[in-house]
Write an enzyme that holds these catalytic residues in place. Structure first.
Site, PDB file in Angstrom:
ATOM      1  N   ARG A 120      -3.603  44.341 -35.700  1.00 27.08           N
ATOM      2  CA  ARG A 120      -4.883  43.681 -35.327  1.00 27.08           C
ATOM      3  C   ARG A 120      -5.509  44.608 -36.384  1.00 27.08           C
ATOM      4  O   ARG A 120      -7.129  44.102 -36.592  1.00 27.08           O
ATOM      5  CB  ARG A 120      -4.909  44.533 -33.723  1.00 27.08           C
ATOM      6  CG  ARG A 120      -5.803  43.367 -33.262  1.00 27.08           C
ATOM      7  CD  ARG A 120      -5.569  43.690 -31.011  1.00 27.08           C
ATOM      8  NE  ARG A 120      -4.298  43.147 -30.839  1.00 27.08           N
ATOM      9  CZ  ARG A 120      -3.542  43.929 -30.142  1.00 27.08           C
ATOM     10  NH1 ARG A 120      -3.576  44.590 -29.845  1.00 27.08           N
ATOM     11  NH2 ARG A 120      -2.679  43.230 -29.746  1.00 27.08           N
TER      12      ARG A 120
ATOM     13  N   GLU B 103      15.085  42.567 -35.668  1.00 26.84           N
ATOM     14  CA  GLU B 103      16.053  42.227 -34.501  1.00 26.84           C
ATOM     15  C   GLU B 103      17.239  42.540 -34.209  1.00 26.84           C
ATOM     16  O   GLU B 103      17.511  40.838 -34.493  1.00 26.84           O
ATOM     17  CB  GLU B 103      14.757  41.469 -33.244  1.00 26.84           C
ATOM     18  CG  GLU B 103      15.625  41.558 -31.681  1.00 26.84           C
ATOM     19  CD  GLU B 103      16.132  42.091 -31.054  1.00 26.84           C
ATOM     20  OE1 GLU B 103      14.774  43.225 -30.996  1.00 26.84           O
ATOM     21  OE2 GLU B 103      16.972  42.725 -30.636  1.00 26.84           O
TER      22      GLU B 103
ATOM     23  N   SER C 181      10.229  41.714 -27.163  1.00 24.41           N
ATOM     24  CA  SER C 181       9.046  41.533 -26.063  1.00 24.41           C
ATOM     25  C   SER C 181       9.498  41.152 -24.416  1.00 24.41           C
ATOM     26  O   SER C 181       9.303  40.445 -24.539  1.00 24.41           O
ATOM     27  CB  SER C 181       7.149  40.765 -26.373  1.00 24.41           C
ATOM     28  OG  SER C 181       7.403  41.955 -28.506  1.00 24.41           O
TER      29      SER C 181
ATOM     30  N   CYS D 205      12.873  45.338 -16.872  1.00 25.80           N
ATOM     31  CA  CYS D 205      12.582  45.904 -15.751  1.00 25.80           C
ATOM     32  C   CYS D 205      12.121  44.848 -14.819  1.00 25.80           C
ATOM     33  O   CYS D 205      12.744  44.842 -13.541  1.00 25.80           O
ATOM     34  CB  CYS D 205      11.560  46.955 -15.995  1.00 25.80           C
ATOM     35  SG  CYS D 205      10.879  47.733 -17.233  1.00 25.80           S
TER      36      CYS D 205
END
Lengths: 469, 469
Positions: B34, B47, B53, B57
């Site tokens: 950004r 990864e 992403s 949880c």
């Protein structure tokens, strides 16, 4: 007439006189009693109504049927207070405070008999009185305020005796919107007539607009920007409609929810100091300014707004209870203060939740502050978790310093009490940048990974950074 | 093998390498992007798994059926990251960090091919690995961890292919109790085997006891103070029971919820500084201590506990996201810090809500603090309002100063997120006396007139006052 001060064998026995038997007054009396026994402190309390220590905030839920019995709203009855050695005089109104003579004149509302009672210490907790516009028809049968339990009972009696199902609520503040919910729950067609451009003038208009839309979605007819000119009555003398300049709204029952003013008639006549909102002015120990032995608390006082640095009038049970606690501690020989408020309030209309704390835009401008505002949408739970409900959060941050100035939230389940995060942050004087690091509870059933308050804080940080003027 | 640094026409183009494609790593990459476009900053991310992403949880809620699709847990796919000009290498594991050479060695897990990639700036976000006791039978079919989406899918496959309905959960921390709920929701008979004296060792034992009782009330068999010695398998090689020293618990499926450790194998081999809990140590900008161009965040780092002044390891998505945001800002040429945590956590088991923030008794003792503890019962709403649910609040306050040290809450609806009030107060260093004056949201559907947190604070004030030692 008893002007004597009684003494106990243990030394001088003082007399505390309390005017007003609801939250502030009786909390003060109870806390003082906890700290000083009857041998040391005599406590006389005057209440002009039929009830003590009740939750006026609960009246809409009693009227709406969520609370089935009036007595559930009563935290402590006169008998319970008397068991704690408080000499409680019900239906007895104090009609004069003689500050120089350190005494009050009371009138028994049933017999009309009057007497003077001397005090060593005085607590004024006379509460607030509802605003009741002086308009034609305002006293007609079927027009009701909802300030006291007696008011609530009268309204319930009217509802029970009325065939029509059209209700008009005048005013769209907390009392107004809560009464709208109550009347919907009882099956009424509800129209809310409101002089403001949007409902909930304790919010900025852009957030009030969300309330307007949501209330319409609940089937409530919202009439904004409308001044009531009179209440129209039928041949039977009962209310039949509410008139504004432009229109008439048929009504089988009318509920006034226009707000309240501090009830300080007695205090004013006694020459006690009042603020610009008509409330008593106290120091941080809740002692009336300039008076050593007089305290005041609850809806009849003004409180310091910690964000703007000015006095405000906020009639809310949570403050009244705190005031009573502080006063009772000080009267009882302890020490406590009420540092002030940040102006937190939460409310709901059916499943719509509304919350605010700190300053609105116009409050901030009036206080001479420059600020950035941001508005975000987020959800009460992780977006993928069942029941995640949208909420809109508006945040004000001071220009340059980034200090949090206020938060407003409109949403559904899980929205309102999030305002507490901002209330504590305001009290601590946090900046929005500090807030972005707050370690708030996270699990998918409770919050997105960035709590909505943090999402707003992050956006506010950017707004503050981008405006370097 | 590409050791060159590419340049753009606008000047030197830097390369950022990110190890780990979940919350911390990809938040850092996204925030850096950004702030700096592809002409200025090349971003390569590695990864080793199949997903980026995602919300780990959320896995218990996916397994339990509250979330229907795995993809709902994915905030951003590899393709979405690539659209933002992030060169994302999936199924590619970094196997070595060469700090002196400023490069990483990676291995394509499908082809086995290795290559070196140079970096100007490195972000380590290798996460955590579940504790998996080295006991007989632990790798048997039917025994599952629930750390990754792949783990969750494997467990769901086992559940779909298993006729028996007996589940044993090993461990009674957050993952354990959330998995107990998930398995109950899928119709299993659930036994939770826990080495602690009570479940939820992140609470003090007296509060853990309330969780124990409530979980039994939900029909869960709670076995505390029990060490698992082995997993027993049947003739088919699949799990058939979990054995402790004293007993055997029949199991058609076993879920491990014992907790996690920082995954810092790579960092340790590279000589980077690790703390006493095995996590990477960083400064407040999340830069690895002693290294100018290496950052680390998420479950692989230790964080400063603002209350005890010590480092802790807390694996939680909300911290990982904040770390990523801070790292990305700093790597992108901005400035941000992560000041630390107060240790807030919320969880639920069916309708039981559990929350904590700050220090437990043993944490406070370890930090050299003396304190008072108080425990109160109150309700989520005004007592007379429908749905008012009991909650127990325990509060720790420092002796003499009265500074808030910690809060634990066990209750039903409306209990858990109240801990946020205490989390902000802890961050601000408030005393319990200051807390008694907090202006929290009050209306009968949302809170008693004294919020449960205020009730606890008032009692804590008394405890602190009464102990003058």
């Amino acid at each position: 007439m008893d002007m004597s001060r009684t003494s106990s064998s243990g030394g001088a026995r003082e007399r505390l006189v309390v005017i007003g038997g609801d939250a502030a007054g009786m909390s003060a009396a109870s806390q003082a009693r906890r700290l000083r026994g009857p041998d040391e402190l005599e406590i006389v309390a005057f209440e002009r109504g039929h009830f003590t220590s009740y939750s006026a905030c609960g009246i809409p839920y009693w009227v709406g049927g969520d609370v089935s019995e009036r007595d559930q709203l009563i935290a402590r009855t006169p008998e319970e207070h008397r068991e704690r050695a408080i000499d409680l005089r019900m239906r007895t109104e104090v009609v004069e405070i003689d500050v120089a003579g350190a005494r009050v004149r009371s009138r028994d509302l049933d017999s009309g008999a009057e007497e003077w009672t001397a005090y060593d210490k005085l607590v004024i907790a006379t509460g607030a009185r509802p605003v009741r516009p002086d308009l034609p028809g305002m006293d007609a049968p079927g027009v009701h305020g909802v300030q006291t339990l007696d008011d609530g009972q009268a309204l319930l009696d009217t509802l029970a005796g009325t065939k029509g199902r059209r209700a008009v609520v005048v005013g769209a503040g907390y009392i107004g919107v809560e009464m709208a919910e109550a009347l919907i729950n009882r099956g009424y067609e509800v129209t809310v007539v409101n002089r403001g451009k949007e409902p909930m003038s304790t919010l900025d208009p852009d957030m009030g607009r969300l309330v307007h839309t949501a209330m319409e979605g609940l089937g409530i007819t919202m009439v904004d920007d409308a001044e009531v000119t009179k209440v129209l009555t039928g041949d039977d003398g009962r209310v039949r409609a509410v008139a504004t300049e432009d229109a008439e709204y048929p009504a089988d029952v009318v509920v006034l929810g226009i707000g309240v003013r501090p009830e300080t008639t007695l205090a004013e006549a006694a020459g006690l100091p009042l603020g610009e909102h008509g409330g008593l002015l106290t120091d941080l120990a809740m002692r009336v300014r300039g008076h050593t032995d007089i305290w005041a608390g609850g809806d009849c006082v003004e409180v310091l707004d910690l964000v703007s640095g000015r006095e405000r009038h906020i009639a809310l049970g949570t403050h009244a209870n705190k005031h009573g606690q502080v006063i009772g501690s000080n009267v009882g020989g302890g020490y406590a203060t009420f540092p002030g408020v940040v102006g937190t309030a939460v409310s709901k209309v059916c499943d719509l939740e509304i919350a605010r704390t700190g300053l609105r835009e116009k409050d901030a401008l009036r206080a001479g502050l420059r600020f950035e505002t941001v508005t975000i949408e987020s959800t009460s739970r992780a977006g993928y978790y069942p029941g995640a409900a949208l909420m809109t959060v508006k945040m004000l941050a001071e220009r340059r310093t980034g200090r949090l100035l206020g938060v407003q939230i409109v949403g559904r389940e899980g929205a309102a009490k999030r305002v507490d995060i901002a209330a504590v942050a305001l009290t601590a004087g946090m900046t929005v940048e500090q807030m972005t690091a707050l370690d708030l509870g996270y699990a998918p059933p409770f919050s997105p990974v960035w709590d909505p308050i943090l999402v707003a804080a992050r956006k506010a940080v950017t707004a503050v950074r981008n405006n370097t003027r």
